[in-house]
Motif scaffolding. Structure first.
Motif, PDB file in Angstrom:
ATOM      1  N   LYS A 130       0.841  -1.195   0.000  1.00  0.00           N
ATOM      2  CA  LYS A 130       0.000   0.000   0.000  1.00  0.00           C
ATOM      3  C   LYS A 130       0.873   1.240   0.000  1.00  0.00           C
ATOM      4  N   GLN A 131       2.061   1.058   0.525  1.00  0.00           N
ATOM      5  CA  GLN A 131       3.049   2.139   0.537  1.00  0.00           C
ATOM      6  C   GLN A 131       4.409   1.532   0.202  1.00  0.00           C
ATOM      7  N   LEU A 132       5.151   2.227  -0.655  1.00  0.00           N
ATOM      8  CA  LEU A 132       6.456   1.723  -1.056  1.00  0.00           C
ATOM      9  C   LEU A 132       7.419   1.746   0.137  1.00  0.00           C
ATOM     10  N   PRO A 133       8.164   0.667   0.364  1.00  0.00           N
ATOM     11  CA  PRO A 133       9.174   0.691   1.434  1.00  0.00           C
ATOM     12  C   PRO A 133      10.172   1.827   1.191  1.00  0.00           C
ATOM     13  N   GLU A 134      10.780   2.277   2.266  1.00  0.00           N
ATOM     14  CA  GLU A 134      11.754   3.361   2.169  1.00  0.00           C
ATOM     15  C   GLU A 134      12.909   2.971   1.244  1.00  0.00           C
ATOM     16  N   VAL A 135      13.309   3.919   0.385  1.00  0.00           N
ATOM     17  CA  VAL A 135      14.401   3.683  -0.565  1.00  0.00           C
ATOM     18  C   VAL A 135      15.545   4.635  -0.253  1.00  0.00           C
ATOM     19  N   THR A 136      16.744   4.081  -0.132  1.00  0.00           N
ATOM     20  CA  THR A 136      17.947   4.889   0.070  1.00  0.00           C
ATOM     21  C   THR A 136      18.853   4.728  -1.139  1.00  0.00           C
ATOM     22  N   MET A 137      19.237   5.853  -1.704  1.00  0.00           N
ATOM     23  CA  MET A 137      20.128   5.870  -2.867  1.00  0.00           C
ATOM     24  C   MET A 137      21.538   6.226  -2.398  1.00  0.00           C
ATOM     25  N   SER A 138      22.494   5.343  -2.641  1.00  0.00           N
ATOM     26  CA  SER A 138      23.877   5.530  -2.184  1.00  0.00           C
ATOM     27  C   SER A 138      24.760   5.934  -3.359  1.00  0.00           C
ATOM     28  N   TYR A 139      25.650   6.876  -3.094  1.00  0.00           N
ATOM     29  CA  TYR A 139      26.541   7.340  -4.156  1.00  0.00           C
ATOM     30  C   TYR A 139      27.902   7.674  -3.567  1.00  0.00           C
ATOM     31  N   MET A 176      14.008  13.784  -9.784  1.00  0.00           N
ATOM     32  CA  MET A 176      13.253  13.114 -10.840  1.00  0.00           C
ATOM     33  C   MET A 176      12.335  12.032 -10.273  1.00  0.00           C
ATOM     34  N   PHE A 177      12.837  11.264  -9.314  1.00  0.00           N
ATOM     35  CA  PHE A 177      11.995  10.236  -8.704  1.00  0.00           C
ATOM     36  C   PHE A 177      10.800  10.874  -7.988  1.00  0.00           C
ATOM     37  N   LYS A 178      11.037  12.026  -7.353  1.00  0.00           N
ATOM     38  CA  LYS A 178       9.962  12.727  -6.650  1.00  0.00           C
ATOM     39  C   LYS A 178       8.925  13.262  -7.642  1.00  0.00           C
ATOM     40  N   GLN A 179       9.409  13.940  -8.669  1.00  0.00           N
ATOM     41  CA  GLN A 179       8.505  14.597  -9.611  1.00  0.00           C
ATOM     42  C   GLN A 179       7.804  13.610 -10.538  1.00  0.00           C
ATOM     43  N   ASN A 180       8.512  12.571 -10.965  1.00  0.00           N
ATOM     44  CA  ASN A 180       7.977  11.709 -12.030  1.00  0.00           C
ATOM     45  C   ASN A 180       7.220  10.480 -11.542  1.00  0.00           C
ATOM     46  N   ILE A 181       7.565   9.958 -10.351  1.00  0.00           N
ATOM     47  CA  ILE A 181       6.812   8.801  -9.841  1.00  0.00           C
ATOM     48  C   ILE A 181       6.378   8.997  -8.384  1.00  0.00           C
ATOM     49  N   GLY A 182       6.601  10.194  -7.847  1.00  0.00           N
ATOM     50  CA  GLY A 182       6.095  10.515  -6.515  1.00  0.00           C
ATOM     51  C   GLY A 182       6.777   9.771  -5.381  1.00  0.00           C
ATOM     52  N   VAL A 183       8.059   9.408  -5.564  1.00  0.00           N
ATOM     53  CA  VAL A 183       8.784   8.668  -4.532  1.00  0.00           C
ATOM     54  C   VAL A 183       9.851   9.560  -3.899  1.00  0.00           C
ATOM     55  N   ASP A 184       9.797   9.676  -2.577  1.00  0.00           N
ATOM     56  CA  ASP A 184      10.846  10.388  -1.846  1.00  0.00           C
ATOM     57  C   ASP A 184      11.983   9.407  -1.549  1.00  0.00           C
ATOM     58  N   VAL A 185      13.133   9.687  -2.120  1.00  0.00           N
ATOM     59  CA  VAL A 185      14.291   8.807  -1.953  1.00  0.00           C
ATOM     60  C   VAL A 185      15.296   9.470  -1.028  1.00  0.00           C
ATOM     61  N   LYS A 186      15.773   8.726  -0.050  1.00  0.00           N
ATOM     62  CA  LYS A 186      16.823   9.245   0.827  1.00  0.00           C
ATOM     63  C   LYS A 186      18.177   9.100   0.141  1.00  0.00           C
TER      64      LYS A 186
END
Length: 536
Positions: free
Chosen positions: A378-387, A403-413
Motif C-alpha cells: 500500500k506504501q512503497l518501502p523506504e528507498v535509500t540511494m547511495s553514491y 526526478m523520482f519525486k517529480q515523475n513517480i512521486g517517490v521520496d528517496v533518501k
C-alpha cells in the motif's frame, strides 16, 4: 569520473609523515628548474593500489599505465602495438599465443624483464590469494577460471615461460581481443623477486619497480605522486618529458583554480562554468568509452520486483541530466554497452543494438503501481540511494532524487559514501540503489556485459538469469565473430528485460589543456598515455 570496470576512492586525512623519498627522487625535476619538462596533472584521488592486479580503476591505472608496460601498448590510434613483446604468433585455431620479448628490456633497477616475470604476474592475477578484482580477465587462459575459483592449481594454468624471452599461453576459448586485452595494466609484469620479498612493495616509492616510460620517485599519500623519465625504458629516446607530478584534488573548482594559476596543465570542466568555457572554445571534447549507471539490489525490497526497477529507470530523464546537470556534452545512455566498437553486421555495436530504456513519466507511474500491486504494497518501502563522494556524483544523485519525486512521486533518501566503502557494501549486497561506473578493460562488448553473469564479482546486484549466463558462455565459445556479436546483442537485451541496472550516460573526455602541452593520448578504450607527451 573513472572507476572502472572500476571505482575510485576519496582522499582521507593524511596524519602521518610522508615517506622519505628514495635516492632516485633527487632526479625529480622541479618547476623552478627552467630547463625541465615537468607535466602537472590531477589524479583526483589517492590510487587504490599501484599493484597492477589490485588497482583496478582509473585513478590507479592512469598512473600505472605510464610507469609500466605489458606485452602490448595501445598506440596513438587506440590499436595495440608491440611493447615488451616485439612480436607474437597465433595458432590456426586461435587458442595458442606465443609472445617473443624484445631484447634489452629492463626494470628500473636494471634487472632484465623476463618471460618468467610475465608468467608469475599473470598467474598471480588469477591467484585467489591475490584477491584481484580483475582476476576474471585471466579466465581466458586454459585452467584460469578453475585456479581463480580456488578449484585448480597454478601449475594447471596454461601460461608458461619457455625461456627468458618466450611466453606461451593456451586459451580456454578463441579470444580475438587478447592482444588488445594484454595492454591492460592488470596484465603488466611484476618483478618476481621484489613481490615475493615484500608484501607491501606496491605501497611505497622506494620499493616499486617500473618497466615503462616513467618511474616512481615520491608518493606522498593522499597528496601527490611524482615520477621521472625511466632511463632504462627500451624506448626512452622517444619519451620527451622529464617527469610528471600527479596531484590529488577531488574538487572541480579547486582543480580549475589551480589550472588558472598554472599549477596544473590540465583540468576538468566545472559544471557552473561549462557554458562559458564551451562558448569560448576552451574545452576539448574527445571520444571515450564507458557507462555511468545505478545498480538495483534485486535481493532487497522493493527492487526484488522487476516492474518497480523498470519504473525507477523509466523515471530518469537522461537527456535533461546530460544537458543541464552534467553540461559537458555526454551522450545519454539508453543501453549499457557504449558506442565505439565496430559490429560485423555493419556500423557500431550500439547502433545495431539500439535502445533498451527510455524516459516516460506516465508509463513509469503505471509500472510502479503494477509492481506495488504485485508485491502487495500500500506504501512503497523506504528507498535509500547511495553514491560515492565527488562533486559530479553528488549533483547527479540530487538530480535523480528530484526526478523520482517529480515523475513517480517517490521520496528517496540519499547516502554519500567513500568510494571504497560503497564498492565493498555493493559486493556484500547491503545497498538498495547505488551508483556505479564501468570503463572497459579492452575493446570488445563482451567486456561490458559478461560482468553480470551469476556470481561474477562485478555483478553486485544479486541478479541471476540462466538464459543470460548461457548467452555469455556461448558467445565466449563462438569462433564465428558475426554470430558471437549476435549472441552479445541478445545478452544485452536479456539484461534489460530484467533491469538490474539503470544506465545514465556514456562517458566522454572533456577537459581544459594548456597551450604548452601536446601529445597526451587519452585512449577511448584504455588509459591516459604520456609516452608521447611534451611541453613547449
Amino acid at each position: 569520473m573513472l572507476a572502472v570496470g572500476c571505482s575510485s576512492n576519496e582522499p582521507a586525512q593524511n596524519n602521518q609523515a610522508a615517506p622519505a623519498p628514495s635516492d632516485s627522487s633527487k632526479e625529480t625535476p622541479t618547476p623552478q628548474d627552467q630547463h625541465s619538462k615537468l607535466l602537472l596533472l590531477n589524479n583526483l584521488k589517492e590510487p587504490t593500489s599501484l599493484d597492477p592486479p589490485i588497482g583496478f580503476d582509473q585513478i590507479s591505472y592512469d598512473i600505472l599505465n605510464n610507469m609500466m608496460e605489458g606485452m602490448t601498448r595501445l598506440g596513438k590510434d587506440n590499436n595495440p602495438e608491440p611493447a615488451a613483446a616485439k612480436e607474437w604468433k597465433i595458432s590456426e585455431d586461435g587458442k595458442t599465443y606465443t609472445f617473443l620479448l624484445r631484447d634489452g628490456i629492463k626494470w628500473s633497477n636494471g634487472d632484465p624483464v623476463t618471460a618468467q616475470d610475465f608468467e608469475f604476474a599473470w598467474k598471480r592475477l588469477l591467484d585467489p590469494q591475490t584477491a584481484s578484482p580483475a582476476a576474471f580477465l585471466g579466465y581466458v587462459f586454459e585452467g584460469g577460471e578453475a585456479f581463480g575459483n580456488g578449484k585448480g592449481k597454478a601449475e594447471d594454468v596454461k601460461i608458461k615461460a619457455l625461456d627468458d624471452k618466450t611466453l606461451e599461453v593456451k586459451l580456454a576459448y578463441p579470444a580475438p581481443y587478447l592482444i588488445h586485452m594484454v595492454s591492460n595494466p592488470a596484465f603488466f609484469p611484476v618483478h618476481k623477486a621484489t613481490v615475493e620479498k615484500d608484501p607491501k612493495w606496491a605501497a611505497d616509492a622506494k620499493t616499486i619497480l617500473s618497466n615503462g616510460p616513467f618511474k616512481l620517485t615520491e608518493w606522498t599519500h593522499d597528496s601527490e605522486v611524482k615520477m621521472v623519465k625511466n632511463e632504462n625504458y627500451w624506448d626512452a629516446a622517444n619519451v620527451k618529458l622529464d617527469g610528471v607530478t600527479w596531484k590529488m584534488i577531488d574538487d572541480e573548482n579547486t582543480e580549475y583554480q589551480m589550472y588558472q594559476n598554472e599549477e596544473l596543465h590540465t583540468s576538468g570542466v566545472p559544471a557552473d562554468m561549462a557554458d562559458q568555457l564551451f562558448k569560448d572554445n576552451k574545452v576539448t571534447v574527445a571520444d571515450s568509452a564507458g557507462t555511468s549507471f545505478y545498480r538495483f539490489n534485486v535481493t532487497k525490497e522493493p527492487f526484488d520486483n522487476v516492474n518497480i526497477r523498470k519504473a525507477f529507470s523509466m523515471a530518469i530523464d537522461r537527456q535533461t541530466l546530460v544537458d543541464y546537470v552534467l553540461q559537458v556534452k555526454q551522450k545519454p545512455a539508453f543501453a549499457f554497452v557504449s558506442p565505439g566498437m565496430a559490429d560485423p553486421a555493419g556500423g557500431d555495436f550500439r547502433e545495431v543494438g539500439g535502445d533498451y530504456v527510455k524516459f516516460d513519466a506516465a508509463e513509469a507511474k503505471k509500472l510502479l503501481e503494477q509492481g506495488m500491486k504485485e508485491k502487495g504494497y500500500k506504501q512503497l518501502p523506504e528507498v535509500t540511494m547511495s553514491y560515492s563522494s565527488g562533486t559530479t556524483n553528488e549533483k547527479v544523485a540530487q538530480a535523480l532524487q528530484e526526478m523520482f519525486k517529480q515523475n513517480i512521486g517517490v521520496d528517496v533518501k540519499m547516502q554519500k559514501m567513500e568510494s571504497k566503502v560503497l564498492t565493498a557494501e555493493q559486493k556484500k549486497l547491503q545497498l538498495q540503489l547505488s551508483r556505479s561506473s564501468f570503463l572497459p578493460d579492452f575493446g570488445d562488448p563482451i567486456n561490458f556485459i559478461d560482468g553480470f553473469q551469476t556470481g561474477n564479482p562485478m555483478n553486485r546486484t544479486g541478479w541471476s538469469n540462466p538464459k543470460f549466463d548461457k548467452l555469455i558462455k556461448d558467445a565466449y565459445n563462438q569462433p564465428d565473430n558475426k554470430k558471437r556479436f549476435e549472441l552479445m546483442h541478445e545478452a544485452e537485451k536479456t539484461l534489460f528485460e530484467d533491469a538490474p541496472i539503470a544506465p545514465l550516460y556514456f562517458y566522454n573526455s572533456t577537459y581544459l589543456q594548456s597551450d604548452k602541452v601536446e601529445g597526451i593520448v587519452r585512449h577511448a578504450l584504455g588509459y591516459m598515455d604520456l609516452k608521447w607527451a611534451d611541453l613547449k
